[in-house]
Design a protein around this motif. Structure first.
Motif, mmCIF file in Angstrom:
data_model
loop_
_atom_site.group_PDB
_atom_site.id
_atom_site.type_symbol
_atom_site.label_atom_id
_atom_site.label_comp_id
_atom_site.label_asym_id
_atom_site.label_seq_id
_atom_site.Cartn_x
_atom_site.Cartn_y
_atom_site.Cartn_z
ATOM 1 N N TRP A 68 -2.285 4.628 -8.711
ATOM 2 C CA TRP A 68 -1.058 4.918 -7.991
ATOM 3 C C TRP A 68 -0.110 3.741 -8.205
ATOM 4 O O TRP A 68 -0.523 2.584 -8.186
ATOM 5 N N VAL A 69 1.186 4.027 -8.384
ATOM 6 C CA VAL A 69 2.197 3.003 -8.641
ATOM 7 C C VAL A 69 3.136 2.917 -7.442
ATOM 8 O O VAL A 69 3.647 3.937 -6.968
ATOM 9 N N PHE A 70 3.370 1.696 -6.961
ATOM 10 C CA PHE A 70 4.239 1.467 -5.809
ATOM 11 C C PHE A 70 5.408 0.572 -6.182
ATOM 12 O O PHE A 70 5.238 -0.428 -6.882
ATOM 13 N N ASP A 71 6.602 0.928 -5.688
ATOM 14 C CA ASP A 71 7.801 0.112 -5.838
ATOM 15 C C ASP A 71 7.689 -1.028 -4.831
ATOM 16 O O ASP A 71 7.552 -0.789 -3.620
ATOM 17 N N LEU A 72 7.732 -2.261 -5.290
ATOM 18 C CA LEU A 72 7.586 -3.409 -4.403
ATOM 19 C C LEU A 72 8.803 -3.626 -3.509
ATOM 20 O O LEU A 72 8.706 -4.293 -2.479
ATOM 21 N N ASN A 73 9.949 -3.053 -3.873
ATOM 22 C CA ASN A 73 11.148 -3.157 -3.042
ATOM 23 C C ASN A 73 11.054 -2.263 -1.809
ATOM 24 O O ASN A 73 11.395 -2.672 -0.704
ATOM 25 N N THR A 74 10.607 -1.034 -2.007
ATOM 26 C CA THR A 74 10.622 -0.034 -0.938
ATOM 27 C C THR A 74 9.245 0.296 -0.387
ATOM 28 O O THR A 74 9.130 0.838 0.707
ATOM 29 N N GLY A 75 8.201 0.041 -1.163
ATOM 30 C CA GLY A 75 6.852 0.414 -0.766
ATOM 31 C C GLY A 75 6.488 1.853 -1.095
ATOM 32 O O GLY A 75 5.364 2.280 -0.869
ATOM 33 N N GLN A 76 7.431 2.612 -1.637
ATOM 34 C CA GLN A 76 7.196 4.024 -1.931
ATOM 35 C C GLN A 76 6.353 4.213 -3.187
ATOM 36 O O GLN A 76 6.541 3.521 -4.178
ATOM 37 N N ALA A 77 5.452 5.197 -3.135
ATOM 38 C CA ALA A 77 4.678 5.571 -4.321
ATOM 39 C C ALA A 77 5.630 6.227 -5.316
ATOM 40 O O ALA A 77 6.591 6.894 -4.932
ATOM 41 N N GLN A 78 5.364 6.039 -6.599
ATOM 42 C CA GLN A 78 6.209 6.568 -7.671
ATOM 43 C C GLN A 78 5.578 7.807 -8.286
ATOM 44 O O GLN A 78 4.366 7.991 -8.218
ATOM 45 N N GLY A 79 6.392 8.634 -8.907
ATOM 46 C CA GLY A 79 5.888 9.811 -9.605
ATOM 47 C C GLY A 79 5.460 10.899 -8.635
ATOM 48 O O GLY A 79 6.055 11.092 -7.588
ATOM 49 N N ALA A 80 4.386 11.585 -8.971
ATOM 50 C CA ALA A 80 3.915 12.721 -8.178
ATOM 51 C C ALA A 80 3.140 12.288 -6.941
ATOM 52 O O ALA A 80 2.870 13.098 -6.061
ATOM 53 N N ASP A 81 2.764 11.012 -6.861
ATOM 54 C CA ASP A 81 1.979 10.526 -5.730
ATOM 55 C C ASP A 81 2.859 10.395 -4.495
ATOM 56 O O ASP A 81 4.013 10.010 -4.579
ATOM 57 N N GLU A 82 2.297 10.740 -3.341
ATOM 58 C CA GLU A 82 3.026 10.641 -2.084
ATOM 59 C C GLU A 82 2.368 9.601 -1.203
ATOM 60 O O GLU A 82 1.154 9.574 -1.074
ATOM 61 N N GLY A 83 3.173 8.771 -0.615
ATOM 62 C CA GLY A 83 2.659 7.736 0.266
ATOM 63 C C GLY A 83 3.498 6.488 0.153
ATOM 64 O O GLY A 83 4.412 6.409 -0.663
ATOM 65 N N SER A 84 3.193 5.531 0.996
ATOM 66 C CA SER A 84 3.934 4.275 0.953
ATOM 67 C C SER A 84 3.070 3.152 1.516
ATOM 68 O O SER A 84 2.079 3.394 2.200
ATOM 69 N N ILE A 85 3.490 1.947 1.198
ATOM 70 C CA ILE A 85 2.864 0.753 1.733
ATOM 71 C C ILE A 85 3.930 -0.012 2.506
ATOM 72 O O ILE A 85 5.125 0.134 2.258
ATOM 73 N N ARG A 86 3.499 -0.812 3.443
ATOM 74 C CA ARG A 86 4.425 -1.618 4.240
ATOM 75 C C ARG A 86 4.949 -2.775 3.390
ATOM 76 O O ARG A 86 4.199 -3.349 2.610
#
Length: 110
Positions: A68-86
């Motif tokens: 899974w790939v996460f944007d470090l600015n927003t915490g949002q998962a990229q692509g088809a994956d759903e989810g986020s990190i704080r």
């Protein structure tokens, strides 16, 4: 803001990460460029992978367990994956990494 000195910038290799342990859990601190730092929760919401052990590329991190790939600015998962990190506010001041602990402390409130 409640800035905490969490270490030297040079302690984190370029495109690498370190963990800051807190009473509320681990924070992953990523160095994406010479003077660019990001801080997020360390646990992937998918299967609990340790993001600090993931691959840092651009301003993203890829979870080492299931990619899974996460944007470090927003915490949002990229692509088809759903989810986020704080994500947490962080800055570099005189070669030192400063983490804003305000949201870190508030994340356990309520």
């Amino acid at each position: 803001m409640n800035w905490l000195d969490i270490g030297a910038l040079d302690d984190i290799p370029l495109r690498g990460a370190r963990i800051v342990r807190t009473k509320l859990g681990c924070v992953a601190v990523f160095r994406t460029d010479d003077q660019e730092i990001f801080a997020t929760s360390n646990t992937c919401p998918h299967k609990g992978g340790p993001l600090s052990e993931g691959i840092v590329h651009g301003q993203k991190v890829t979870c080492p367990l299931h990619n899974w790939v996460f944007d470090l600015n927003t915490g949002q998962a990229q692509g088809a994956d759903e989810g986020s990190i704080r994500t947490y506010a962080v800055r570099v001041d005189g070669g030192r990494i400063m983490l804003d602990a305000t949201n870190l402390m508030a994340s356990n409130a309520a």
